[in-house]
Write an enzyme that holds these catalytic residues in place. Structure first.
Site, PDB file in Angstrom:
ATOM      1  N   HIS A 161      41.583  48.370  48.791  1.00 49.86           N
ATOM      2  CA  HIS A 161      41.559  49.212  47.582  1.00 49.86           C
ATOM      3  C   HIS A 161      40.594  50.394  47.712  1.00 49.86           C
ATOM      4  CE1 HIS A 161      44.166  46.545  45.466  1.00 49.86           C
ATOM      5  NE2 HIS A 161      43.308  45.545  45.447  1.00 49.86           N
ATOM      6  N   ASP A 198      49.104  41.482  50.788  1.00 49.08           N
ATOM      7  CA  ASP A 198      48.321  41.086  49.616  1.00 49.08           C
ATOM      8  C   ASP A 198      49.176  41.303  48.368  1.00 49.08           C
ATOM      9  OD1 ASP A 198      45.083  40.778  48.900  1.00 49.08           O
ATOM     10  OD2 ASP A 198      46.249  41.741  47.318  1.00 49.08           O
ATOM     11  N   HIS A 200      48.316  42.534  45.625  1.00 48.70           N
ATOM     12  CA  HIS A 200      47.955  43.813  45.016  1.00 48.70           C
ATOM     13  C   HIS A 200      48.260  44.958  45.988  1.00 48.70           C
ATOM     14  CE1 HIS A 200      45.235  40.740  43.228  1.00 48.70           C
ATOM     15  NE2 HIS A 200      45.598  41.341  42.106  1.00 48.70           N
ATOM     16  N   ASP A 286      46.771  35.967  47.993  1.00 52.99           N
ATOM     17  CA  ASP A 286      46.963  35.807  46.557  1.00 52.99           C
ATOM     18  C   ASP A 286      48.424  35.910  46.143  1.00 52.99           C
ATOM     19  OD1 ASP A 286      46.791  38.443  47.349  1.00 52.99           O
ATOM     20  OD2 ASP A 286      45.144  38.960  46.001  1.00 52.99           O
TER      21      ASP A 286
END
Length: 376
Positions: A161, A198, A200, A286
């Protein structure tokens, strides 16, 4: 008789360094002065005070400890371990601006929130972040240099990120981007593929390589507005990098069959066209069903690993590097990493089927003769 590769027949290097455990953010620390409007601080403070259950910072040292504890109890044949070195300012500067790096360095030894967007530091965080980036560099050096068949960097804080100028989403330095840039600048790799699984979207990695003609970024993630709210299919890069950003936003219920279809039918032809010199994976865990964001199983992670390993074998002499990103349910994080390592070490990638189909078939067979006669 067909020969099968056994677990342990492939050489796998895991990069792990206890210095990354020194990153211990405190959820109740105040924000850095000037970083947030006081009204927002007051709102967040009120939420903390009113919470029935204390909120703890999800990206904590226990994540790495859960992984290493499981690998100690259940070692994977063929896996060996090395520690890392801290990434240098020059290495970080290939993807982050000088002013950003200096701002992060200024936080060394301090404890505070940086941003409302879930990013905080503790006194050991900057040192840990340098080692995390250095771990990713060490992994790619080992693979490109031929010292390991594949490598897995157990990094924290995670990185995907963080963009060139901002820490976001638990991330300070973008570990996989630093490793990709190092592969190009120092190791002679011309084309680098980054796969991000991931849950996200890897918005920071996308931003860094948005206009690059030599880095393909392929990202499967839960669709916006899920955090960070980016990663629509129309985001494809621009300039010389147009078409080299490939986003696959997915609905929340997706599990193994959907992800395998995406990787087989979108990633495989993309890689056939791009022909990378090395493959890096932002490996978040995740997407696992226990993390409550998507519905992947351990077999799903194993099957995805098999696909990218197959691509690495075909296109870049097996050069494959995994870099840990998210995953906050400790059991699924640790077991997911171990599942990936089993496949990297030579284990057969699992066959994927719709969850429950085998069990339903068994139940159908059990009940199949129950209603053949007439009702008495």
């Amino acid at each position: 008789m067909e020969d099968f590769i056994l677990i342990g027949e492939r050489d796998v290097l895991v990069i792990h360094d206890d210095r990354m455990l020194a990153h211990k953010p405190d959820a109740e620390e105040p924000f850095q002065p000037g970083k947030l409007d006081s009204r927002v601080q007051a709102i967040l403070g009120g939420l903390f005070e009113a919470a029935v259950i204390k909120w703890s910072y999800p990206e904590h040292p226990g994540r790495l400890l859960a992984i290493t504890d499981l690998l100690t109890r259940e070692p994977v044949p063929g896996v060996r371990y090395e520690t890392a070195r801290a990434a240098t300012e020059e290495e970080l500067g290939r993807v982050h601006t000088t002013s950003y790096i200096e701002n992060i360095y200024a936080l060394r030894g301090k404890q505070a929130w940086l941003d409302v967007d879930t990013t905080a530091v503790s006194p050991g965080s900057v040192d840990a972040a340098e080692v995390a980036a250095g771990s990713a560099i060490a992994a790619v050096e080992a693979v490109v240099g031929g010292r390991a068949g594949s490598a897995f960097a157990l990094c924290r804080p995670p990185g995907h990120h963080a963009n060139s100028v901002r820490a976001r989403g638990f991330c300070l330095f973008n570990n996989v981007a630093v490793a990709a840039a190092h592969a190009q600048a120092a190791l002679g790799c011309e084309r680098v593929l980054i796969v991000d699984w991931d849950v996200h979207h890897g918005n920071g990695t996308q931003s860094i390589f948005w206009a690059s003609p030599d880095v393909m970024f392929f990202d499967t993630h839960r669709a916006p507005p899920f955090y960070p709210g980016t990663g629509s299919k129309e985001e494809v890069g621009e300039g010389l990098g147009e078409g080299l950003t490939v986003n696959v936003p997915l609905p929340a219920g997706c599990g193994d069959p959907a992800l395998i279809k995406v990787y087989r039918e979108i990633l495989v032809p993309a890689v056939e066209w791009f022909k990378p010199d090395v493959i890096l994976v932002s490996a978040g865990f995740d997407m696992h069903q226990l993390d409550l964001c998507m519905n992947l199983s351990y077999n799903g992670f194993g099957a995805l690993t098999g696909i990218v390993q197959e691509l690495a074998d075909k296109h870049c002499d097996g050069r494959l590097v995994m870099v840990l990103e998210g995953g906050y349910h400790l059991e699924s994080l640790a077991r997911g990493v171990r599942t990936v390592l089993e496949v990297l070490a030579g284990g057969e990638p699992p066959e994927i089927e719709e969850p429950g189909l085998r069990e339903v078939a068994e139940l159908v067979a059990f009940h199949s003769t129950a209603f053949k006669g007439s009702v008495a």
